[in-house]
Design a protein around this motif. Structure first.
Motif, PDB file in Angstrom:
ATOM      1  N   SER A  53       7.283 -19.407  -1.941  1.00  0.00           N
ATOM      2  CA  SER A  53       6.449 -18.667  -0.990  1.00  0.00           C
ATOM      3  C   SER A  53       6.974 -17.258  -0.758  1.00  0.00           C
ATOM      4  O   SER A  53       6.195 -16.313  -0.614  1.00  0.00           O
ATOM      5  N   ILE A  54       8.292 -17.115  -0.696  1.00  0.00           N
ATOM      6  CA  ILE A  54       8.876 -15.781  -0.536  1.00  0.00           C
ATOM      7  C   ILE A  54       8.492 -14.895  -1.710  1.00  0.00           C
ATOM      8  O   ILE A  54       8.085 -13.738  -1.536  1.00  0.00           O
ATOM      9  N   VAL A  55       8.590 -15.438  -2.917  1.00  0.00           N
ATOM     10  CA  VAL A  55       8.236 -14.680  -4.121  1.00  0.00           C
ATOM     11  C   VAL A  55       6.750 -14.314  -4.104  1.00  0.00           C
ATOM     12  O   VAL A  55       6.367 -13.162  -4.350  1.00  0.00           O
ATOM     13  N   ALA A  56       5.897 -15.301  -3.798  1.00  0.00           N
ATOM     14  CA  ALA A  56       4.455 -15.065  -3.816  1.00  0.00           C
ATOM     15  C   ALA A  56       4.032 -14.076  -2.739  1.00  0.00           C
ATOM     16  O   ALA A  56       3.222 -13.177  -2.984  1.00  0.00           O
ATOM     17  N   ASN A  57       4.556 -14.236  -1.521  1.00  0.00           N
ATOM     18  CA  ASN A  57       4.236 -13.293  -0.447  1.00  0.00           C
ATOM     19  C   ASN A  57       4.631 -11.872  -0.825  1.00  0.00           C
ATOM     20  O   ASN A  57       3.870 -10.917  -0.623  1.00  0.00           O
ATOM     21  N   SER A  58       5.844 -11.719  -1.350  1.00  0.00           N
ATOM     22  CA  SER A  58       6.354 -10.390  -1.678  1.00  0.00           C
ATOM     23  C   SER A  58       5.539  -9.731  -2.790  1.00  0.00           C
ATOM     24  O   SER A  58       5.231  -8.534  -2.720  1.00  0.00           O
ATOM     25  N   LEU A  59       5.181 -10.501  -3.809  1.00  0.00           N
ATOM     26  CA  LEU A  59       4.474  -9.932  -4.957  1.00  0.00           C
ATOM     27  C   LEU A  59       3.013  -9.608  -4.668  1.00  0.00           C
ATOM     28  O   LEU A  59       2.393  -8.861  -5.426  1.00  0.00           O
ATOM     29  N   THR A  60       2.463 -10.139  -3.598  1.00  0.00           N
ATOM     30  CA  THR A  60       1.044  -9.872  -3.297  1.00  0.00           C
ATOM     31  C   THR A  60       0.858  -9.012  -2.052  1.00  0.00           C
ATOM     32  O   THR A  60      -0.269  -8.798  -1.626  1.00  0.00           O
ATOM     33  N   ALA A  61       1.955  -8.494  -1.488  1.00  0.00           N
ATOM     34  CA  ALA A  61       1.857  -7.766  -0.219  1.00  0.00           C
ATOM     35  C   ALA A  61       1.588  -6.278  -0.383  1.00  0.00           C
ATOM     36  O   ALA A  61       1.387  -5.582   0.609  1.00  0.00           O
ATOM     37  N   GLY A  62       1.584  -5.764  -1.604  1.00  0.00           N
ATOM     38  CA  GLY A  62       1.483  -4.320  -1.802  1.00  0.00           C
ATOM     39  C   GLY A  62       0.105  -3.796  -2.112  1.00  0.00           C
ATOM     40  O   GLY A  62      -0.043  -2.757  -2.767  1.00  0.00           O
ATOM     41  N   GLY A  63      -0.929  -4.488  -1.652  1.00  0.00           N
ATOM     42  CA  GLY A  63      -2.284  -4.041  -1.944  1.00  0.00           C
ATOM     43  C   GLY A  63      -2.590  -2.644  -1.435  1.00  0.00           C
ATOM     44  O   GLY A  63      -3.337  -1.876  -2.065  1.00  0.00           O
ATOM     45  N   VAL A  64      -2.013  -2.273  -0.291  1.00  0.00           N
ATOM     46  CA  VAL A  64      -2.288  -0.953   0.267  1.00  0.00           C
ATOM     47  C   VAL A  64      -1.729   0.154  -0.610  1.00  0.00           C
ATOM     48  O   VAL A  64      -2.201   1.294  -0.570  1.00  0.00           O
ATOM     49  N   PHE A  65      -0.734  -0.163  -1.456  1.00  0.00           N
ATOM     50  CA  PHE A  65      -0.110   0.861  -2.285  1.00  0.00           C
ATOM     51  C   PHE A  65      -0.861   1.129  -3.589  1.00  0.00           C
ATOM     52  O   PHE A  65      -0.491   2.049  -4.325  1.00  0.00           O
ATOM     53  N   ILE A  66      -1.876   0.340  -3.901  1.00  0.00           N
ATOM     54  CA  ILE A  66      -2.672   0.618  -5.097  1.00  0.00           C
ATOM     55  C   ILE A  66      -3.955   1.349  -4.718  1.00  0.00           C
ATOM     56  O   ILE A  66      -4.916   1.371  -5.482  1.00  0.00           O
ATOM     57  N   PHE A  67      -3.947   1.969  -3.542  1.00  0.00           N
ATOM     58  CA  PHE A  67      -5.115   2.708  -3.091  1.00  0.00           C
ATOM     59  C   PHE A  67      -5.579   3.780  -4.076  1.00  0.00           C
ATOM     60  O   PHE A  67      -6.787   4.025  -4.186  1.00  0.00           O
ATOM     61  N   PRO A  68      -4.682   4.494  -4.795  1.00  0.00           N
ATOM     62  CA  PRO A  68      -5.168   5.490  -5.758  1.00  0.00           C
ATOM     63  C   PRO A  68      -6.180   4.946  -6.756  1.00  0.00           C
ATOM     64  O   PRO A  68      -6.993   5.710  -7.285  1.00  0.00           O
TER      65      PRO A  68
END
Length: 488
Positions: A24-39
């Motif tokens: 869960s730690i791995v999955a949460n961390s790897l999917t938490a950066g959606g805001v950074f692909i805004f470009p």
């Protein structure tokens, strides 16, 4: 009570539960950066919704601002209710933000000729929610890892932060490979819908695996009670097989006062403001720094594709050095400078074989930043010199963020660790704009009317100031060492 070696399993904690929590730690961390692909979404917002560049910029700023100011609040939530609540809250914010943004884009006709003010306001609010979801997700993963492996806080934090840093890379890969049509156009609405479902499912699952009764006793290098033996203050310790000594004591750290009343907390905040602010200034402007200098291999103008390739190369260098630094520094810090740790049952573990104070991992990054800034002043005559700047900044940035959580926990205690760490995140929120605007104004003053400033004058004054400031930050760590050497 006895202390077992790292090969034994903790009480009431099966291998399955440990595996699910780590997953869960791995999955949460790897999917938490959606805001950074805004470009990836910017062209769609500009072409389909007809939003102007200031409006597009405001939307992404809402996502970024949604992280820093609310970090202390999120920290307090995790102190009171635990990482499970934070993970569930992140699921709610992510789903609401991404599905609402998807609907906003899909319902807007491509035939419109003027931007919709209401759409602009709604998307700004939705990305603010995504920013809030990001910080809730980040804290849930970071503090769950700390609970699972309290004897290795540096490695736990470094690994979690590394996975979090890889999230934009993973999500952008998914978006560019599965949500782009034959004409190379991004289906933004579908990608946002996918992100909404993905983050909601993963973070909801995390809420179950991060429950207190699920992570009751963590880190296999710790404590297990004998089945038929009561735990008392006089229970023997098997010291020959344990790397720590444990005593029943307060978990409030060596400093019982509120951090804001401690001048050293403010000194540490100033240190973070300078070092992280200077590093993020370079990270956000590495493209124009590269383009301001000529290429040593040719005296003619370079094609745009080659210029883009040169900029992309330094972005990759920053990413790789940052990632490697987090892993290596986390391991070295735990090996060289083990810290006093608050155990899950309320005792304090005092480290053995401490070889150096952990404050050395604050001194070195500040010195390294000052060195690479000075290097650019002396040798920054062409693009070939910038790679040293990229490597140095990436290493320093990763090291500082890796070492901060364990120092804050050891000095001001684990009871309000989340709140204290959250308050410290205000430092880069202040420092980054200061250094970034300094760079922008110096560059603009030397642009001579061109779109992109050319020559070392574009950043020379900025780097002199940054070099001096980082030297000051490095010197300040001597006072940290004198004050904290017994704790960290």
């Amino acid at each position: 009570m006895v202390l077992f070696s790292a090969t034994l399993q903790p009480l009431h904690y099966t291998r399955l539960r440990l595996g699910l929590a780590c997953l869960s730690i791995v999955a949460n961390s790897l999917t938490a950066g959606g805001v950074f692909i805004f470009p990836m979404f910017s062209p769609v917002l500009a072409s389909q919704l007809k939003l102007h560049q200031p409006q597009v910029t405001t939307i992404i700023l809402a996502g970024m601002i949604g992280q820093y100011p609310f970090a202390p609040v999120v920290g307090k939530v995790i102190d009171l209710y635990g990482p499970s609540t934070c993970s569930l809250t992140a699921a709610t914010f992510f789903f609401t933000a991404f599905i609402s943004s998807s609907l906003e884009i899909s319902k807007t006709s491509v035939e419109i000729t003027k931007p919709s003010t209401s759409s602009f306001y709604r998307l700004t609010f939705f990305f603010l929610l995504a920013g809030l979801g990001t910080v809730f997700s980040y804290f849930s993963s970071l503090f769950s890892a700390s609970k699972l492996y309290p004897t290795h806080p540096g490695l736990a934090a470094g690994t979690t932060m590394t996975l979090f840093g890889l999230s934009p890379l993973l999500l952008s890969f998914i978006g560019s490979h599965f949500f782009v049509d034959s004409s190379e156009s991004l289906d933004a609405a579908s990608l946002l819908k996918f992100l909404a479902i993905l983050t909601a499912v993963i973070h909801t699952a995390g809420a179950f695996t991060f429950r207190k009764n699920f992570i009751k006793y963590a880190d296999a290098s710790y404590i297990e009670s004998m089945d038929n033996e009561a735990i008392t203050e006089t229970s023997p310790l098997v010291t020959q097989i344990t790397p720590v000594q444990s005593t029943l004591a307060s978990c409030d750290g060596g400093n019982s006062q509120h951090p804001l009343k401690d001048r050293y907390f403010w000194f540490l905040a100033l240190y973070c403001s300078i070092t992280i602010g200077a590093a993020e200034m370079v990270i956000s402007n590495i493209g124009t720094i590269v383009l301001s200098l000529p290429n040593r291999s040719t005296i003619v103008d370079m094609p745009f594709q080659i210029i883009s390739s040169a900029t992309s190369k330094h972005i990759k260098i920053l990413s790789i050095s940052n990632t490697a630094s987090r892993i290596i520094v986390g391991f070295l810090a735990d090996f060289i400078s083990p810290v006093t740790t608050c155990l899950p049952i309320g005792t304090v573990a005092h480290p053995r074989n401490k070889r150096a104070s952990r404050t050395v991992f604050l001194t070195i990054p500040a010195l390294l930043l000052s060195i690479v800034f000075f290097w650019m002043e002396l040798g920054g005559d062409d693009r070939g010199a910038v790679w040293i700047l990229s490597v140095g900044v990436g290493i320093s940035y990763g090291a500082i963020f890796t070492i901060l959580p364990s120092i804050i926990s050891a000095v001001w205690g684990g009871r309000n660790f989340g709140r204290n760490f959250g308050m410290m995140t205000y430092a880069p929120f202040v420092g980054t704009p200061l250094f970034s605007y300094l760079y922008a104004f110096v560059s603009a003053a030397n642009s001579q009317g061109k779109a992109i400033c050319e020559g070392s004058l574009c950043w020379r004054a900025t780097f002199w100031v940054s070099c001096a400031a980082c030297l000051l930050a490095s010197y300040s760590t001597i006072s940290f060492w004198r004050r904290w050497r017994d704790q960290v």
